[in-house]
Write an enzyme that holds these catalytic residues in place. Structure first.
Site, mmCIF file in Angstrom:
data_model
loop_
_atom_site.group_PDB
_atom_site.id
_atom_site.type_symbol
_atom_site.label_atom_id
_atom_site.label_comp_id
_atom_site.label_asym_id
_atom_site.label_seq_id
_atom_site.Cartn_x
_atom_site.Cartn_y
_atom_site.Cartn_z
ATOM 1 N NE ARG A 95 2.420 -9.859 16.382
ATOM 2 C CZ ARG A 95 3.379 -9.432 17.184
ATOM 3 N NH1 ARG A 95 4.597 -9.227 16.732
ATOM 4 N NH2 ARG A 95 3.127 -9.213 18.460
ATOM 5 C CG HIS A 113 0.902 1.201 3.835
ATOM 6 N ND1 HIS A 113 1.345 1.027 5.130
ATOM 7 C CD2 HIS A 113 1.761 2.076 3.254
ATOM 8 C CE1 HIS A 113 2.425 1.773 5.316
ATOM 9 N NE2 HIS A 113 2.690 2.409 4.197
#
Ligand code: GAR
Length: 204
Positions: A95, A113
């Site tokens: 989120r 990431h």
């Protein structure tokens, strides 16, 4: 001399292998950071199980329990802040944190990431890299800002894409490198006083 270790709160939504790497690293008293709490937006997750197995306090702040995103974001900031983190690590937290959260921990929230930013932001870094046909991808650790995987980059590592890779095999290989990079980067951030200058993370 007793040196206080940096207090790290990890937020995670999924299986939590990056979290586990940090827990394992902090089991060594020489590691300069310790995971003091783990939060999730999901009531059940591998990450929460891993934290419980390591006797680390957990909390759940689920979006559906709040009237809107802003209220959820403020509650997440409060729950995280109650553990007095020096650093907040988003490790597979699926989120976007909002303004209240980022204002509470200015330049102290990092994310990992599974792609080489600025390429392939969002939820499907490995899938998007494969679909584009790039030959090298990797992982990026960055300081979170208001965008999607856009913040100043702290560290990156490259991973080659193999001809027979599918999304799962590629993501698994990236995650091996990602876990090492996260453990190393958290140690460096815990011991350095870093500052942000424009897009650059400057360390002594
Ligand atoms: C990691 O590869 C992380 O980079 C990714 O989720 C995975 C979590 O794995 N996050 C994102 O894609 C966010 N954009 P884990 O639950 O095993 O640590």
């Amino acid at each position: 001399m007793v040196v206080a270790r940096a207090r790290v709160v990890v937020l995670a939504s999924g299986g939590g292998t990056n979290l586990q790497a940090l827990i394992d690293a902090s089991s060594n008293a020489e590691y300069p950071a310790a995971v003091v709490a783990v939060g999730s937006d999901r009531r059940r997750s591998g990450a929460l199980d891993r934290a419980s197995a390591a006797d680390i306090p957990t909390f759940v702040t689920a979006l559906e329990d709040y009237a809107d995103r802003a209220t959820w974001d403020a509650a997440l900031a409060e729950a995280t802040g109650s553990h007095q983190p020096d650093l907040v690590v988003l490790a597979g937290f699926m989120r976007l944190v909002g303004p209240a959260f980022l204002e509470r921990f200015p330049n102290r929230v990092i994310n990992t990431h599974p792609a080489l930013s600025p390429a392939f932001p969002g939820m499907h870094g490995p899938r998007d890299a494969l679909a584009h046909g790039v030959k090298i991808t990797g992982c990026t650790i960055f300081v979170v800002d208001g965008g999607v995987d856009t913040g100043p980059i702290v560290a990156q590592a490259s991973v080659p894409i193999l001809d027979d890779d599918d999304e799962a095999s590629l993501h698994e290989r990236i995650k091996v490198r990602e876990r090492e990079l996260l453990v190393q980067t958290v140690a460096e951030l815990a011991t350095d006083t870093y500052r942000i200058e424009g897009r650059k993370v400057v360390r002594p």
